[in-house]
Write an enzyme that holds these catalytic residues in place. Structure first.
Site, PDB file in Angstrom:
ATOM      1  N   HIS A 160       4.879  14.312   0.520  1.00  0.00           N
ATOM      2  CA  HIS A 160       4.477  15.553  -0.152  1.00  0.00           C
ATOM      3  C   HIS A 160       4.541  16.763   0.779  1.00  0.00           C
ATOM      4  O   HIS A 160       4.393  17.904   0.323  1.00  0.00           O
ATOM      5  CB  HIS A 160       3.066  15.425  -0.721  1.00  0.00           C
ATOM      6  CG  HIS A 160       2.940  14.443  -1.840  1.00  0.00           C
ATOM      7  ND1 HIS A 160       3.740  14.485  -2.959  1.00  0.00           N
ATOM      8  CD2 HIS A 160       2.110  13.376  -2.004  1.00  0.00           C
ATOM      9  CE1 HIS A 160       3.405  13.496  -3.775  1.00  0.00           C
ATOM     10  NE2 HIS A 160       2.439  12.802  -3.215  1.00  0.00           N
ATOM     11  N   ASP A 196       7.577   5.833  -4.732  1.00  0.00           N
ATOM     12  CA  ASP A 196       6.165   6.121  -4.922  1.00  0.00           C
ATOM     13  C   ASP A 196       5.925   6.604  -6.354  1.00  0.00           C
ATOM     14  O   ASP A 196       6.805   7.216  -6.969  1.00  0.00           O
ATOM     15  CB  ASP A 196       5.740   7.205  -3.927  1.00  0.00           C
ATOM     16  CG  ASP A 196       4.252   7.387  -3.814  1.00  0.00           C
ATOM     17  OD1 ASP A 196       3.671   6.875  -2.849  1.00  0.00           O
ATOM     18  OD2 ASP A 196       3.660   8.064  -4.682  1.00  0.00           O
ATOM     19  N   HIS A 198       4.100   9.044  -7.277  1.00  0.00           N
ATOM     20  CA  HIS A 198       4.074  10.501  -7.279  1.00  0.00           C
ATOM     21  C   HIS A 198       5.364  11.056  -6.673  1.00  0.00           C
ATOM     22  O   HIS A 198       5.834  10.569  -5.651  1.00  0.00           O
ATOM     23  CB  HIS A 198       2.878  11.018  -6.494  1.00  0.00           C
ATOM     24  CG  HIS A 198       1.568  10.501  -7.010  1.00  0.00           C
ATOM     25  ND1 HIS A 198       0.941   9.406  -6.465  1.00  0.00           N
ATOM     26  CD2 HIS A 198       0.802  10.925  -8.038  1.00  0.00           C
ATOM     27  CE1 HIS A 198      -0.182   9.177  -7.137  1.00  0.00           C
ATOM     28  NE2 HIS A 198      -0.287  10.070  -8.097  1.00  0.00           N
ATOM     29  N   ASP A 285       1.799   2.645  -5.342  1.00  0.00           N
ATOM     30  CA  ASP A 285       0.834   3.116  -6.326  1.00  0.00           C
ATOM     31  C   ASP A 285       1.388   3.046  -7.753  1.00  0.00           C
ATOM     32  O   ASP A 285       0.759   3.552  -8.688  1.00  0.00           O
ATOM     33  CB  ASP A 285       0.351   4.528  -5.996  1.00  0.00           C
ATOM     34  CG  ASP A 285       1.456   5.466  -5.557  1.00  0.00           C
ATOM     35  OD1 ASP A 285       2.628   5.052  -5.553  1.00  0.00           O
ATOM     36  OD2 ASP A 285       1.147   6.615  -5.207  1.00  0.00           O
TER      37      ASP A 285
END
Length: 343
Positions: A160, A196, A198, A285
């Site tokens: 991120h 991931d 996200h 995740d």
């Protein structure tokens, strides 16, 4: 497969974050890395080695110099301002406000260099950030020097973090640093495959105008899922990078079959690009029990992911990103690796 790991990640512990209108203990906790390390040992994946020291010269090629200079100073500035607890921002230079000149107050600087309240600092945070960076580059060197694969057990994660901002538990973009390091050390093309839950918004931002690093993301639909403001299917890259960024967003509730089909699509695009090396941003995740995610993959699915990536037949670096169902994170992360190894 060799794993690179540093205990210095433990210095980034007890931090708070802002999520869903509350200040809460960070979901990104030290036990994540320790559980994965223990699983690497119990599954006899291979030796666990400490990182070598690396300077920040490669990170300086993808991150802004002022941002990199800021990170080691945060805790000192926070204490000098008489603050305690976790260093967190509470203002951001959004639309209509000036964001062209860094302010002087540490509270304002934290907002200037972040996009959310999920990248806190405590006393040991910088040492953990630097060790995570060193873990990634040490593992990358193994792959460049002939190992078919390696696992960078990074904490904190990185995908991120953009050129000049932190957020989402990420400070230095470890996967992006390794991709740039591979390019500077002889690789013509590199693919970053981000699995991931996200979207890896920072990785996309860093390479969006480049044709030498392909970025592929499989993730939750940004209309409803963090980081919300990037990750749509129509984001294809710009300038010379047009056509080299691929986003495969999926709705909440996505289970193995549609997710697997998206991975097949991603692997097809990757094979067409024909990179010299693959960097996998390894987030688990996507698991059905993850507390901050909405996909429905099961533990039995993660070795299948590893096998699909192995079928590409390319040197592969795995860089740890997210995954917050702490009890199962070791099973799932190492499951991808053992699946890749054919075990």
């Amino acid at each position: 497969m060799k794993t690179i790991f540093s205990p210095l990640h433990n210095g980034h512990s007890g931090q708070l974050e802002i999520i869903a209108g509350e200040i809460v203990p960070g979901f990104e906790k030290a036990s994540r890395a320790e559980i994965i390390r223990a699983r690497v040992e119990s599954e006899k994946l291979g030796p666990i080695l400490p990182p070598d020291e690396h300077d920040l010269s490669t990170a300086g090629r993808i991150h802004r110099s002022d941002y990199l200079a800021f990170l080691p100073t945060v805790w000192t500035q926070w204490q000098a301002a008489g603050r305690s607890g976790s260093a967190l921002p509470f203002t951001w230079p959004t639309r209509g406000l000036r964001g062209d000149v860094p302010p002087k107050a540490i509270e304002a600087l934290l907002g200037y260099y972040s996009f959310d309240g999920g990248a806190p600092f405590v006393a040991g945070t910088w040492d953990a950030i630097k060790s995570s960076h060193d873990v990634a580059l040490t593992a990358a060197a193994l792959v460049l020097n002939g190992e078919h694969s390696a696992f960078a057990l990074c904490r904190p994660p990185g995908h991120h973090a953009g050129a000049g901002f932190m957020g989402g538990y990420c400070y230095i973009n470890n996967a992006a640093v390794t991709a740039e390091w591979f390019r500077q050390n002889g690789a013509t093309r590199v693919t970053i495959l981000d699995i991931d839950y996200h979207h890896g918004n920072g990785t996309q931002e860093i390479f969006y105008e480049r044709a030498d690093v392909q970025v592929i993301n499989l993730h939750g639909d940004p209309m409803n899922e963090y980081p919300f403001f990037l990750g749509h299917a129509d984001e294809k890259g710009s300038g010379s990078g047009t056509g080299f960024n691929h986003n495969l967003p999926m709705p909440a509730g996505t289970a193995w079959e549609p997710w697997s089909a998206a991975l097949d699509d991603a692997c097809k695009r990757l094979a067409e690009f024909a990179p010299d090396i693959v960097v996998v941003s390894l987030g688990v995740d996507t698991f059905e029990k993850d507390p901050i995610s909405q996909f429905k993959l099961k533990s039995v699915d993660y070795p299948k992911i590893g096998r699909k990536i192995a079928e590409l037949g390319l040197p592969t670096l795995f860089v740890m990103e997210g995954g917050y169902a702490v009890e199962e994170i070791g099973v799932n992360a190492v499951g991808v690796l053992t699946g890749f190894e054919g075990e």
